[in-house]
Write an enzyme that holds these catalytic residues in place. Structure first.
Site, PDB file in Angstrom:
ATOM      1  CG  MET A   1      -2.315  -0.373   0.692  1.00 47.37           C
ATOM      2  SD  MET A   1      -3.816  -0.079   1.565  1.00 47.37           S
ATOM      3  CE  MET A   1      -3.643  -0.478   3.218  1.00 47.37           C
ATOM      4  CB  CYS A   2       2.870   3.433   0.262  1.00 42.58           C
ATOM      5  SG  CYS A   2       4.274   2.323   0.391  1.00 42.58           S
ATOM      6  N   GLY A   3       1.060   5.329   1.964  1.00 46.89           N
ATOM      7  CA  GLY A   3       0.230   6.530   1.937  1.00 46.89           C
ATOM      8  C   GLY A   3       1.090   7.739   1.644  1.00 46.89           C
TER       9      GLY A   3
END
Lengths: 298, 228
Positions: A1-3
């Site tokens: 994912m990662c934001g």
């Protein structure tokens, strides 16, 4: 994912609160990237001076370091410590001398970033913890970019945390994964770029640095990366005066933006933007695939 | 009137209350405030109620909806009304990617634009987008209708089965096995009904072009290998 979160201010009245807003945005993206977090902040600075952000864990010798480096350079040095990072302000043309001296006298010193206005802080741990550790909410500036990482392509280490910086005042954060990073890294190494990790995102940063070194604007460099880089990506990129966003041609990774008279903001999800003042009246939109969005400070 | 403030209450509390709504209840009008992009708001409703959500919503809002009529007074994130079975989901703003994905029935109305993959793998849902739609929309669509008043992005209807696409604006490109088809009387009637249900009075079915499957890729044939 990662934001990813990013905030580029148009209204200077908001500058004292940049860190406070970014810190809340970063915490809202914790679930997307609980492994590590990082922030690039563009604060005060002048063209005559350069700020070196370094990772030096041992705080006990900060006094000696400043005096020693001042003696070496024969010029005043400012030192600000934030947790295990130190920001050194030195004359703009003395970077290589200063780094050589530092590496000689302080084992384990690590250069995180260099630039007239940019400082980068990154560490493993939950994003709200990392923001608290560096007192992000107290920082002021014109623009900033933050990243919360869920590692897929390389290990969970401080060096693997974003943002990546491969040039003065330049930084990039990435959500996604690149498939041709080894080939691009080899080519860039031949062009003289130096990479510190095996991370795919660092290659994207290096590619943009190389293009801009050759005379490209940030917009032009990003446009050429659409063909040069293969894989999934949403990039948010900062330069001394600029802020830009690019998504891959099939827009695999999420992105939402808001623009008002006061700011341009980026979030991987709207939740990150919901904390901003005046968001009810901002224009909220999803950036198109393979389209460069860029803003420049006037 | 049940009313939820998502700054004070959790999405889980809202959804559990919705799932527990008695079939003969007089509480047919639900109000949700401070949605602030939170995920899975009003997912899995199965009651003939009306739900007004004041603000932008995150992922999978009104997912799996059955019978409920959901109005979102803002934008919606990924997968709004995904796998909807029946009812109506009406978004006043724009929607992100995969809107109405795999929907079996019901009607999704979008006042603004839809991003990529709108109606991907749709299985009977009707979708009316008053703005434009992004790339790869109606990918592998099996049944239902996708109506677009604006333009469509690249690879529209790629590998489509029996879903039908109606576009009034420009189509950037068609995906594999998707072709323009002549509109029959029943297609025109279906389109007119959908336009009217979506509250559109100024669009005539004759202003649209219809797209559907060329039916060349239903079964694997080695001669078609390049199209897969």
């Amino acid at each position: 994912m990662c934001g990813i979160v990013g905030l580029f201010l148009k209204n200077e009245k908001l500058e004292p609160d940049l860190g406070r807003h970014l810190s809340r945005m970063l915490a809202s993206m914790s679930a997307r990237g609980p492994d590590s977090a990082g922030i690039a902040i563009y604060g005060a600075g002048s063209v005559e001076r350069i700020k070196l952000t370094l990772r030096i864990t041992d705080a006990s010798s900060d006094g000696d370091l400043a005096t020693g480096l001042e003696a070496e350079l024969g010029a005043p040095v400012d030192l600000v410590r934030r947790s295990n990072h130190v920001v050194l302000g030195i004359p703009g043309d003395r970077q290589s001398e200063a780094l050589a001296w530092l590496h000689q006298h302080y084992a384990g010193v690590h250069l995180v970033s260099a630039g007239s206005r940019m400082e980068i802080y990154k560490e493993v741990g939950r994003p709200e913890q990392v923001a608290g550790q560096f007192k992000l909410s107290e920082m002021r500036g014109t623009h900033g970019i933050g990243h919360t990482r869920m590692a897929t392509e390389s290990a969970v280490t401080t060096d693997g945390a974003h943002p990546f910086s491969t040039g003065a005042d330049q930084c990039l954060v990435h959500n996604g994964s690149l498939s041709n990073h080894n080939a691009v890294r080899r080519n860039l190494k031949r062009e003289g770029l130096v990479f510190e990790t095996e991370n795919d995102s660092e290659v994207a940063a290096g590619y943009l640095t190389w293009r801009m070194r050759g005379g490209d604007s940030l917009r032009e460099a990003l446009t050429s990366s659409i063909d040069a880089l293969d894989g999934f990506f949403t990039f948010v990129v900062g330069t001394r005066d600029g802020f830009a966003v690019l998504r891959d041609p099939i827009a695999c990774k999420p992105a939402v933006m808001a623009e008002s008279d006061d700011y341009v903001a980026f979030g991987s999800e709207f939740r990150a933007l919901a904390v901003l003042p005046g968001i009810e009246d901002a224009r909220v939109f999803e950036p198109e695939p393979a389209t460069v969005y860029a803003w420049e400070r006037r | 009137m049940p009313s939820f403030d998502l700054e004070q209450q959790t999405v889980r509390e809202l959804n559990q209350a919705l799932h527990g709504a008695a079939p003969d209840s007089n509480d047919t009008l639900w109000e949700v405030a401070n949605s602030d992009g939170k995920h899975a708001i009003a997912a899995g409703a199965d009651a003939a109620v009306e739900i007004d959500i004041r603000g932008h919503v995150g992922y999978y809002c009104a997912g799996m909806n059955k019978r409920a009529s959901v109005r979102i007074h803002g934008n919606a994130g990924t997968g709004v009304a995904e796998n909807m079975m029946s009812g109506v989901v009406h978004v006043m703003g724009d929607v992100s990617q995969s809107a109405g994905a795999t929907g079996h029935g019901g009607l999704l109305i979008v006042e603004g634009d839809a991003a990529a993959r709108c109606g991907i793998s749709m299985k009977g849902i009707d979708i009316v987008v008053k703005g434009s739609i992004g790339a790869m929309s109606a990918f592998m669509g099996q049944a239902g209708n996708l109506v677009v008043l604006g333009d469509a992005g690249d690879a529209l209807g790629d590998s489509i089965y029996e879903a039908k696409i109606f576009v009034r604006g420009r189509v950037k490109s068609l995906g594999a096995d998707c072709i323009e088809k002549p509109m029959a009387e029943d297609d025109r009637a279906r389109l007119a009904e959908l336009l009217s249900r979506a509250g559109i009075e100024d669009a005539r079915p004759d202003g649209f072009r219809m797209y559907g499957s060329a039916r060349r890729l239903y079964h694997f044939h080695v001669d078609n290998i390049a199209s897969y």
